[in-house]
Design an enzyme around this catalytic site. Structure first.
Site, mmCIF file in Angstrom:
data_model
loop_
_atom_site.group_PDB
_atom_site.id
_atom_site.type_symbol
_atom_site.label_atom_id
_atom_site.label_comp_id
_atom_site.label_asym_id
_atom_site.label_seq_id
_atom_site.Cartn_x
_atom_site.Cartn_y
_atom_site.Cartn_z
ATOM 1 N N HIS A 49 0.819 -1.220 0.000
ATOM 2 C CA HIS A 49 0.000 0.000 0.000
ATOM 3 C C HIS A 49 0.855 1.273 0.000
ATOM 4 C CE1 HIS A 49 0.764 -0.700 4.355
ATOM 5 N NE2 HIS A 49 0.761 0.617 4.431
ATOM 6 N N HIS A 66 3.665 9.054 13.234
ATOM 7 C CA HIS A 66 2.736 7.923 13.411
ATOM 8 C C HIS A 66 3.517 6.690 13.842
ATOM 9 C CE1 HIS A 66 4.021 7.071 9.294
ATOM 10 N NE2 HIS A 66 3.171 6.079 9.097
HETATM 11 O O1 LIG Z 1 0.089 -2.737 7.743
HETATM 12 C C1 LIG Z 1 1.037 -2.188 8.259
HETATM 13 O O2 LIG Z 1 2.070 -2.806 8.493
HETATM 14 C C2 LIG Z 1 0.998 -0.695 8.610
HETATM 15 C C3 LIG Z 1 -0.187 -0.004 8.029
HETATM 16 C C4 LIG Z 1 -0.188 1.500 8.241
HETATM 17 C C5 LIG Z 1 -1.137 2.109 9.075
HETATM 18 C C6 LIG Z 1 -1.135 3.492 9.266
HETATM 19 C C7 LIG Z 1 -0.210 4.312 8.632
HETATM 20 C C8 LIG Z 1 0.754 3.739 7.802
HETATM 21 O O3 LIG Z 1 1.721 4.476 7.198
HETATM 22 C C9 LIG Z 1 0.735 2.333 7.578
HETATM 23 O O4 LIG Z 1 1.633 1.818 6.730
HETATM 24 FE FE FE2 Z 2 3.196 3.164 6.199
#
Ligand code: A1EG2
Ligand code: FE2
Length: 342
Positions: free
Chosen positions: A115, A180
């Site tokens: 993603h 984050h």
């Molecule tokens: O699935 C994961 O390992 C992390 C997912 C994920 C959640 C919030 C902000 C992010 O930047 C992110 O990558």
């Molecule tokens: Fe991320």
């Protein structure tokens, strides 16, 4: 060379675990604005700097940087799965230029991306089918140990110079949150099972993916309901980061330690490296102007969420005023449509 930039946070929780509708709508309006900016620029090539979350890059072999000469989306969090359109020649040219300038990038003829790459591209282009040719560049932002952030700047600058030689309209994309700290595993604190997964756990089953992703959603629920088990978002830190990029100070993080990012912004604040590379690439073509700056801390998405766009100052889009008709630009210079004549 015509360049444009969009650097934005990503969060796979968008659409899966949304904040109040007015907040989600506000962000989607900002992303739509960034998409309109990209449509107007009409890129011929997209240089994407993004991280990975133990989907395409694992401890079996963890490079700091990797240029993709071919890339496939793993389809995490329900995103489309399958091959992405990569400009292989441009990827090789970038890798060659980076290596020649002393930045030791890895190269992959079969890069898997998650993603981190795919979500912002979908926001900016609507679908995989509508993507222009890409050069995907992975930056390790999660698997410790990490090198200094200044290396991401040098990588970005090498990439910017390499693409300047292409003469194409190039969109530079940076993908990652500011402060984050979602629950991404760390080797230091991993159980044997987790260590195995982040070392060899490529291509999980659909069920394994479902379990893992539902844990992220559950954790976001706890964070949003006030749990203090997580590093908090840090709007002051995020404003400092955005101020640095807005003022053109792409070296602002050169003297900052990796611990500084973690203490101020949480572990995933290392994703700012994708922005450092992206703005570093843009900075090689002279002064730039940030043309969009949006920020909001959104706990439901586990992200200090920002969307920015920027253009080189010399080609800044005029603000709503119509340009004088074609001030006799020499035909051969192939100016992008609607960019200001000099
Ligand atoms: O699935 C994961 O390992 C992390 C997912 C994920 C959640 C919030 C902000 C992010 O930047 C992110 O990558
Ligand atoms: Fe991320």
């Amino acid at each position: 060379m015509p360049l444009a930039l969009c650097a934005s946070s990503h969060s796979p929780l968008i659409g899966l675990h949304d904040p109040a509708a007015d907040i989600a709508d506000e962000v989607h309006a900002q992303l739509a604005g960034a998409r309109a900016f990209v449509e107007e620029f009409d890129p011929e090539l997209v240089l994407v700097f993004a991280p990975d979350h133990y989907n395409g890059f694992l401890y079996e072999l963890m490079p700091s940087f990797c240029v993709g000469a071919a890339a496939t989306s793993v389809g995490d969090y329900g995103l489309p799965k399958g091959p992405l359109p990569v400009d292989r020649d441009a990827a090789y040219a970038l890798a060659r230029h980076a290596l020649e300038s002393g930045v030791d990038v890895a190269l992959s003829e079969a890069m898997q991306v998650d993603h981190g790459f795919v979500q912002p591209l979908l926001f900016l282009f609507g679908s995989v089918e509508k993507l222009p040719p890409l050069v995907p560049v992975f930056i390790n932002c999660v698997a410790e140990p990490l090198g200094p952030a200044s290396r991401a700047r040098l990588l970005g600058e090498a990439a910017g110079r390499a693409l300047a030689e292409s003469g194409k309209r190039v969109l530079i994309v940076g993908s990652g949150g500011l402060s984050h700290d979602p629950p991404v595993p760390r080797m230091e604190s991993a159980t044997p099972e987790v260590a195995e997964r982040i070392t060899h756990g490529r291509n999980p089953t659909a069920e394994q993916r479902r379990v893992r992703e539902s844990r992220t959603v559950a954790a976001a629920g706890e964070f949003a309901s006030g749990s203090t088990d997580f590093h908090d978002l840090n709007p002051e830190f995020d404003a400092f980061v955005l101020d640095a990029f807005e003022s053109g100070d792409t070296t602002a993080f050169d003297e900052r330690s990796t611990d500084w990012f973690v203490e101020e912004g949480g572990h995933s604040a290392h994703e700012i490296r994708t922005w450092i590379a992206a703005y570093g690439a843009l900075s090689t073509q002279g002064d730039y102007e940030m043309t969009r700056r949006y920020y909001r801390p959104i706990k439901e998405w586990f992200a200090g969420f920002a969307v920015t766009t920027a253009l080189p100052k010399a080609t800044a889009l005029p603000k709503a005023t119509a340009l004088p008709k074609a001030t006799a630009l020499p035909k051969a210079t192939a100016q992008p449509k609607e960019l200001a004549a000099q």
